[in-house]
Design a protein around this motif. Structure first.
Motif, PDB file in Angstrom:
ATOM      1  N   LEU A  40       0.897  -1.342   0.049  1.00 57.32           N
ATOM      2  CA  LEU A  40      -0.131   0.108  -0.039  1.00 57.32           C
ATOM      3  C   LEU A  40       0.840   1.165   0.006  1.00 57.32           C
ATOM      4  O   LEU A  40       1.837   1.384   0.554  1.00 57.32           O
ATOM      5  CB  LEU A  40      -1.065   0.097   1.374  1.00 57.32           C
ATOM      6  CG  LEU A  40      -1.925  -0.908   1.456  1.00 57.32           C
ATOM      7  CD1 LEU A  40      -2.800  -0.936   2.675  1.00 57.32           C
ATOM      8  CD2 LEU A  40      -3.009  -0.987   0.031  1.00 57.32           C
ATOM      9  N   SER A  41       0.579   2.187  -0.705  1.00 55.80           N
ATOM     10  CA  SER A  41       1.111   3.466  -0.681  1.00 55.80           C
ATOM     11  C   SER A  41       0.383   4.412   0.401  1.00 55.80           C
ATOM     12  O   SER A  41      -0.832   4.408   0.659  1.00 55.80           O
ATOM     13  CB  SER A  41       0.794   4.422  -1.897  1.00 55.80           C
ATOM     14  OG  SER A  41       1.330   3.609  -3.181  1.00 55.80           O
ATOM     15  N   LEU A  42       1.358   4.864   1.370  1.00 61.83           N
ATOM     16  CA  LEU A  42       0.884   5.357   2.562  1.00 61.83           C
ATOM     17  C   LEU A  42       1.016   6.808   2.449  1.00 61.83           C
ATOM     18  O   LEU A  42       1.965   7.273   2.227  1.00 61.83           O
ATOM     19  CB  LEU A  42       1.717   5.030   3.638  1.00 61.83           C
ATOM     20  CG  LEU A  42       1.684   3.348   4.026  1.00 61.83           C
ATOM     21  CD1 LEU A  42       2.512   2.949   5.043  1.00 61.83           C
ATOM     22  CD2 LEU A  42      -0.004   2.843   4.277  1.00 61.83           C
ATOM     23  N   ASN A  43       0.009   7.579   3.079  1.00 62.09           N
ATOM     24  CA  ASN A  43       0.028   9.113   2.852  1.00 62.09           C
ATOM     25  C   ASN A  43      -0.470   9.505   4.150  1.00 62.09           C
ATOM     26  O   ASN A  43      -1.286   8.538   5.037  1.00 62.09           O
ATOM     27  CB  ASN A  43      -0.914   9.599   1.828  1.00 62.09           C
ATOM     28  CG  ASN A  43      -0.394   9.001   0.292  1.00 62.09           C
ATOM     29  OD1 ASN A  43       0.552   9.368   0.211  1.00 62.09           O
ATOM     30  ND2 ASN A  43      -1.373   8.590  -0.350  1.00 62.09           N
ATOM     31  N   PRO A  44      -0.258  10.792   4.598  1.00 64.71           N
ATOM     32  CA  PRO A  44      -0.902  11.165   5.994  1.00 64.71           C
ATOM     33  C   PRO A  44      -2.485  11.236   6.071  1.00 64.71           C
ATOM     34  O   PRO A  44      -2.823  11.363   5.059  1.00 64.71           O
ATOM     35  CB  PRO A  44      -0.401  12.589   6.134  1.00 64.71           C
ATOM     36  CG  PRO A  44       0.826  12.730   5.206  1.00 64.71           C
ATOM     37  CD  PRO A  44       0.875  11.645   4.092  1.00 64.71           C
ATOM     38  N   CYS A  45      -2.915  10.645   7.316  1.00 62.68           N
ATOM     39  CA  CYS A  45      -4.288  10.616   7.232  1.00 62.68           C
ATOM     40  C   CYS A  45      -5.268  12.023   6.923  1.00 62.68           C
ATOM     41  O   CYS A  45      -4.684  12.968   7.602  1.00 62.68           O
ATOM     42  CB  CYS A  45      -4.684  10.002   8.568  1.00 62.68           C
ATOM     43  SG  CYS A  45      -6.563   9.688   8.835  1.00 62.68           S
ATOM     44  N   VAL A  46      -6.062  11.801   6.126  1.00 61.39           N
ATOM     45  CA  VAL A  46      -6.684  13.191   5.904  1.00 61.39           C
ATOM     46  C   VAL A  46      -8.295  13.071   6.221  1.00 61.39           C
ATOM     47  O   VAL A  46      -8.977  14.079   6.101  1.00 61.39           O
ATOM     48  CB  VAL A  46      -6.766  13.758   4.407  1.00 61.39           C
ATOM     49  CG1 VAL A  46      -5.420  13.922   4.056  1.00 61.39           C
ATOM     50  CG2 VAL A  46      -7.264  12.456   3.578  1.00 61.39           C
ATOM     51  N   THR A  47      -8.682  11.738   6.946  1.00 59.42           N
ATOM     52  CA  THR A  47     -10.086  11.704   7.086  1.00 59.42           C
ATOM     53  C   THR A  47     -10.312  11.177   8.712  1.00 59.42           C
ATOM     54  O   THR A  47      -9.434  10.694   9.144  1.00 59.42           O
ATOM     55  CB  THR A  47     -10.865  10.889   6.324  1.00 59.42           C
ATOM     56  OG1 THR A  47     -12.219  10.755   6.711  1.00 59.42           O
ATOM     57  CG2 THR A  47     -10.300   9.441   6.117  1.00 59.42           C
ATOM     58  N   ASP A  48     -11.386  11.523   9.191  1.00 60.54           N
ATOM     59  CA  ASP A  48     -11.452  11.061  10.651  1.00 60.54           C
ATOM     60  C   ASP A  48     -12.462   9.795  10.494  1.00 60.54           C
ATOM     61  O   ASP A  48     -12.687   9.057  11.470  1.00 60.54           O
ATOM     62  CB  ASP A  48     -12.579  11.825  11.457  1.00 60.54           C
ATOM     63  CG  ASP A  48     -11.662  13.236  11.722  1.00 60.54           C
ATOM     64  OD1 ASP A  48     -10.554  13.096  11.812  1.00 60.54           O
ATOM     65  OD2 ASP A  48     -12.393  14.414  11.966  1.00 60.54           O
ATOM     66  N   ASP A  49     -12.455   9.278   9.189  1.00 58.74           N
ATOM     67  CA  ASP A  49     -13.410   7.992   8.841  1.00 58.74           C
ATOM     68  C   ASP A  49     -12.668   6.863   9.279  1.00 58.74           C
ATOM     69  O   ASP A  49     -12.045   5.866   8.391  1.00 58.74           O
ATOM     70  CB  ASP A  49     -14.040   8.043   7.565  1.00 58.74           C
ATOM     71  CG  ASP A  49     -15.040   7.008   7.441  1.00 58.74           C
ATOM     72  OD1 ASP A  49     -15.587   6.576   8.621  1.00 58.74           O
ATOM     73  OD2 ASP A  49     -15.665   7.137   6.483  1.00 58.74           O
ATOM     74  N   ALA A  50     -12.249   6.316  10.514  1.00 58.03           N
ATOM     75  CA  ALA A  50     -11.184   5.425  10.637  1.00 58.03           C
ATOM     76  C   ALA A  50     -11.936   3.992  10.396  1.00 58.03           C
ATOM     77  O   ALA A  50     -12.912   3.790  10.747  1.00 58.03           O
ATOM     78  CB  ALA A  50     -11.015   5.420  12.373  1.00 58.03           C
ATOM     79  N   GLY A  51     -10.910   3.267   9.919  1.00 58.64           N
ATOM     80  CA  GLY A  51     -11.323   1.724   9.724  1.00 58.64           C
ATOM     81  C   GLY A  51     -12.359   1.742   8.452  1.00 58.64           C
ATOM     82  O   GLY A  51     -12.845   0.418   8.394  1.00 58.64           O
ATOM     83  N   LEU A  52     -12.521   2.653   7.514  1.00 59.85           N
ATOM     84  CA  LEU A  52     -13.170   2.395   6.397  1.00 59.85           C
ATOM     85  C   LEU A  52     -12.154   1.651   5.257  1.00 59.85           C
ATOM     86  O   LEU A  52     -10.981   2.146   5.123  1.00 59.85           O
ATOM     87  CB  LEU A  52     -13.572   3.830   5.823  1.00 59.85           C
ATOM     88  CG  LEU A  52     -13.963   3.775   4.442  1.00 59.85           C
ATOM     89  CD1 LEU A  52     -15.688   3.258   4.547  1.00 59.85           C
ATOM     90  CD2 LEU A  52     -14.389   5.224   3.677  1.00 59.85           C
ATOM     91  N   VAL A  53     -12.796   0.816   4.448  1.00 66.72           N
ATOM     92  CA  VAL A  53     -12.084  -0.091   3.388  1.00 66.72           C
ATOM     93  C   VAL A  53     -13.055   0.262   2.106  1.00 66.72           C
ATOM     94  O   VAL A  53     -14.360   0.034   2.280  1.00 66.72           O
ATOM     95  CB  VAL A  53     -11.945  -1.330   3.753  1.00 66.72           C
ATOM     96  CG1 VAL A  53     -11.662  -2.135   2.538  1.00 66.72           C
ATOM     97  CG2 VAL A  53     -11.186  -1.686   4.872  1.00 66.72           C
ATOM     98  N   MET A  54     -12.400   0.654   1.011  1.00 70.33           N
ATOM     99  CA  MET A  54     -13.249   0.627  -0.107  1.00 70.33           C
ATOM    100  C   MET A  54     -12.308   0.177  -1.331  1.00 70.33           C
ATOM    101  O   MET A  54     -11.280   0.102  -1.451  1.00 70.33           O
ATOM    102  CB  MET A  54     -13.365   2.048  -0.469  1.00 70.33           C
ATOM    103  CG  MET A  54     -14.115   2.375  -1.826  1.00 70.33           C
ATOM    104  SD  MET A  54     -14.393   4.249  -2.160  1.00 70.33           S
ATOM    105  CE  MET A  54     -15.226   4.772  -0.598  1.00 70.33           C
ATOM    106  N   LEU A  55     -13.269  -0.581  -2.200  1.00 71.84           N
ATOM    107  CA  LEU A  55     -12.914  -1.315  -3.472  1.00 71.84           C
ATOM    108  C   LEU A  55     -13.493  -0.434  -4.394  1.00 71.84           C
ATOM    109  O   LEU A  55     -14.685  -0.293  -4.688  1.00 71.84           O
ATOM    110  CB  LEU A  55     -13.244  -2.876  -3.501  1.00 71.84           C
ATOM    111  CG  LEU A  55     -12.633  -3.665  -2.255  1.00 71.84           C
ATOM    112  CD1 LEU A  55     -13.019  -5.049  -2.448  1.00 71.84           C
ATOM    113  CD2 LEU A  55     -11.110  -3.373  -2.056  1.00 71.84           C
ATOM    114  N   GLN A  56     -12.834  -0.154  -5.501  1.00 78.36           N
ATOM    115  CA  GLN A  56     -13.387   0.701  -6.884  1.00 78.36           C
ATOM    116  C   GLN A  56     -12.784   0.038  -7.880  1.00 78.36           C
ATOM    117  O   GLN A  56     -11.644  -0.185  -8.200  1.00 78.36           O
ATOM    118  CB  GLN A  56     -12.758   1.952  -6.564  1.00 78.36           C
ATOM    119  CG  GLN A  56     -13.201   2.869  -5.452  1.00 78.36           C
ATOM    120  CD  GLN A  56     -12.688   4.437  -5.695  1.00 78.36           C
ATOM    121  OE1 GLN A  56     -11.749   4.807  -6.441  1.00 78.36           O
ATOM    122  NE2 GLN A  56     -13.476   5.293  -5.191  1.00 78.36           N
TER     123      GLN A  56
END
Length: 152
Positions: A40-56
């Protein structure tokens, strides 16, 4: 009427027993398993939606994996191990080896699954980092997406 001590009764009983054994222990034609490991490419967290997984779903058949707010120590990396068997897709999130780049303690991760063998999946996402998991369905076509929150 068939008597219990007759040959016909035992032939029918044996046939039924063999059919049940074949049903319970028969071959499962779910297809061949495919496994892919992706960093995974990691970037600083920008959302408070912890634990969200999304497949597109992407136009070329690949799948973009988005994971929000992964709790990490400085220098940690994250890999996902993707295993597809028939219409079942298991994604396991694992800590990787230490890297030299420092990131925040919470990071958003993105990764690409290159090819999946089917169009519709029952997905199980497991995080070995947090001990959480999620179950959802995903259709890999027409730019569709599916998401779920991880839970204990």
């Amino acid at each position: 009427m068939i008597e219990i001590n007759s040959l016909e009764f035992y032939v029918i009983a044996f046939t039924v027993a063999m059919a049940l054994v074949a049903l319970f222990f028969g071959q499962d034609n779910r297809g061949e398993a495919t496994t892919e490991v992706t960093a995974l490419s990691l970037n600083p967290c920008v959302t408070d939606d912890a634990g969200l997984v999304m497949l597109q779903a992407q136009d070329d058949g690949s799948v973009l994996v988005l994971r929000n707010a992964i709790p990490l120590d400085e220098g940690d990396t994250v890999n996902i191990v993707v295993t597809a068997v028939g219409n079942k897709l298991t994604i396991v999130e694992k800590k990787g080896v230490q890297s030299r780049t420092a990131i925040d303690l919470l990071a958003d991760g993105t990764g690409m699954i290159s090819h999946l063998p089917a169009d519709r999946f029952h997905v199980r996402y497991e995080s070995e980092i947090t001990g959480q998991w999620a179950l959802f369905t995903f259709s890999n076509r027409d730019g569709r997406s599916a998401s779920s929150h991880l839970k204990f």
